[in-house]
Design a protein around this motif. Structure first.
Motif, PDB file in Angstrom:
ATOM      1  N   LYS A 113       0.851  -1.192   0.000  1.00  0.00           N
ATOM      2  CA  LYS A 113       0.000   0.000   0.000  1.00  0.00           C
ATOM      3  C   LYS A 113       0.886   1.241   0.000  1.00  0.00           C
ATOM      4  O   LYS A 113       1.992   1.224   0.514  1.00  0.00           O
ATOM      5  N   ARG A 114       0.359   2.285  -0.570  1.00  0.00           N
ATOM      6  CA  ARG A 114       1.092   3.546  -0.622  1.00  0.00           C
ATOM      7  C   ARG A 114       0.274   4.688  -0.004  1.00  0.00           C
ATOM      8  O   ARG A 114       0.576   5.850  -0.192  1.00  0.00           O
ATOM      9  N   THR A 115      -0.795   4.303   0.690  1.00  0.00           N
ATOM     10  CA  THR A 115      -1.642   5.235   1.434  1.00  0.00           C
ATOM     11  C   THR A 115      -1.822   4.627   2.824  1.00  0.00           C
ATOM     12  O   THR A 115      -1.329   3.529   3.094  1.00  0.00           O
ATOM     13  N   ILE A 116      -2.545   5.298   3.692  1.00  0.00           N
ATOM     14  CA  ILE A 116      -2.746   4.760   5.044  1.00  0.00           C
ATOM     15  C   ILE A 116      -3.499   3.437   4.997  1.00  0.00           C
ATOM     16  O   ILE A 116      -3.163   2.495   5.689  1.00  0.00           O
ATOM     17  N   GLY A 117      -4.526   3.352   4.164  1.00  0.00           N
ATOM     18  CA  GLY A 117      -5.318   2.131   4.044  1.00  0.00           C
ATOM     19  C   GLY A 117      -4.787   1.208   2.964  1.00  0.00           C
ATOM     20  O   GLY A 117      -4.030   1.623   2.081  1.00  0.00           O
ATOM     21  N   GLY A 118      -5.209  -0.043   3.018  1.00  0.00           N
ATOM     22  CA  GLY A 118      -4.686  -1.055   2.111  1.00  0.00           C
ATOM     23  C   GLY A 118      -5.446  -1.271   0.817  1.00  0.00           C
ATOM     24  O   GLY A 118      -5.031  -2.091  -0.001  1.00  0.00           O
ATOM     25  N   PHE A 119      -6.544  -0.554   0.591  1.00  0.00           N
ATOM     26  CA  PHE A 119      -7.329  -0.799  -0.613  1.00  0.00           C
ATOM     27  C   PHE A 119      -6.995   0.139  -1.769  1.00  0.00           C
ATOM     28  O   PHE A 119      -6.954  -0.284  -2.920  1.00  0.00           O
ATOM     29  N   VAL A 130      -4.971  -0.060  10.231  1.00  0.00           N
ATOM     30  CA  VAL A 130      -6.033  -1.056  10.401  1.00  0.00           C
ATOM     31  C   VAL A 130      -7.403  -0.412  10.168  1.00  0.00           C
ATOM     32  O   VAL A 130      -8.202  -0.894   9.366  1.00  0.00           O
ATOM     33  N   GLU A 131      -7.667   0.695  10.859  1.00  0.00           N
ATOM     34  CA  GLU A 131      -8.983   1.317  10.739  1.00  0.00           C
ATOM     35  C   GLU A 131      -9.240   1.861   9.334  1.00  0.00           C
ATOM     36  O   GLU A 131     -10.338   1.716   8.796  1.00  0.00           O
ATOM     37  N   SER A 132      -8.242   2.454   8.719  1.00  0.00           N
ATOM     38  CA  SER A 132      -8.419   2.986   7.369  1.00  0.00           C
ATOM     39  C   SER A 132      -8.739   1.857   6.383  1.00  0.00           C
ATOM     40  O   SER A 132      -9.641   1.981   5.548  1.00  0.00           O
ATOM     41  N   THR A 133      -8.024   0.758   6.490  1.00  0.00           N
ATOM     42  CA  THR A 133      -8.274  -0.392   5.621  1.00  0.00           C
ATOM     43  C   THR A 133      -9.660  -0.974   5.885  1.00  0.00           C
ATOM     44  O   THR A 133     -10.405  -1.304   4.951  1.00  0.00           O
ATOM     45  N   ALA A 134     -10.032  -1.068   7.149  1.00  0.00           N
ATOM     46  CA  ALA A 134     -11.335  -1.624   7.513  1.00  0.00           C
ATOM     47  C   ALA A 134     -12.477  -0.733   7.033  1.00  0.00           C
ATOM     48  O   ALA A 134     -13.502  -1.232   6.555  1.00  0.00           O
ATOM     49  N   ARG A 135     -12.325   0.571   7.154  1.00  0.00           N
ATOM     50  CA  ARG A 135     -13.393   1.473   6.705  1.00  0.00           C
ATOM     51  C   ARG A 135     -13.626   1.324   5.198  1.00  0.00           C
ATOM     52  O   ARG A 135     -14.767   1.258   4.743  1.00  0.00           O
ATOM     53  N   ALA A 136     -12.540   1.237   4.442  1.00  0.00           N
ATOM     54  CA  ALA A 136     -12.678   1.036   2.996  1.00  0.00           C
ATOM     55  C   ALA A 136     -13.335  -0.310   2.707  1.00  0.00           C
ATOM     56  O   ALA A 136     -14.202  -0.415   1.830  1.00  0.00           O
TER      57      ALA A 136
END
Length: 180
Positions: free
Chosen positions: A92-98, A126-132
């Protein structure tokens, strides 16, 4: 009449569930995190990964790379021994993984509909990936003892306030797979 279980168990379908571990990189695991040490988060994550692999369920390992750098900082790789053959590694290149990683497409082609989360930091990656993931329609499960943040209040805010609104918060001991 049997006594109720003190810790209810969550039965998951291994064909439709993936474990998503966020930022378990050497330099991140080594940070001073709370409410547990990075090594404790890693141990819980490794325990979950072993359960998932034994059940034939997918393990997704997300690690961050800082864009625009000719070379990543030391310790930017996953913790040695965490990844095994058959795991899905995502950069990933942002806070979230999506965002821009192809993760959604790779999960959908495998028929995954439920994601179990762990990693560092609870309130960031974790939260950024989960929200996406929630926005994309995945069912979400959070293994509270397989994550930590830079401060205990940040971790607690995510786990006690945000995650229950997004999915189910459990401990690693509550995660198991349904039989057949």
């Amino acid at each position: 009449m049997t006594a109720p279980e003190t810790e209810p168990r969550l039965a998951l379908d291994p064909a439709r569930t993936a474990l998503v571990l966020v930022d378990l990189m050497e330099r991140i695991v080594g940070l001073p995190v709370e409410p547990r040490k990075g090594t404790e988060v890693l141990a819980a994550a490794e325990e979950l990964a072993a359960i998932f692999r034994k059940a034939g369920a997918l393990v997704v390992l997300i690690r961050g790379e800082r864009p625009g750098l000719p070379e990543q900082p030391p310790g930017s790789g996953l913790v040695a021994g965490l990844a095994v053959e058959g795991d899905l590694e995502v950069v990933k290149r942002t806070i979230g993984g999506f965002q821009g990683s192809g993760l959604d497409e790779r999960l959908r082609e495998r028929g995954i509909s439920t994601l179990v989360f762990g990693g560092i930091a609870t309130n960031l990656g974790v939260e950024s990936t989960a929200r996406a993931a929630g926005d994309l329609g995945y069912d979400l499960v959070f293994a509270e003892d397989a994550m930590a943040a830079l401060t205990a209040p940040e971790h607690e805010a995510s786990v006690r306030l945000d995650f229950p609104r997004l999915g189910t918060v459990v401990t690693t001991a509550q995660v198991h797979f349904s039989a057949g």
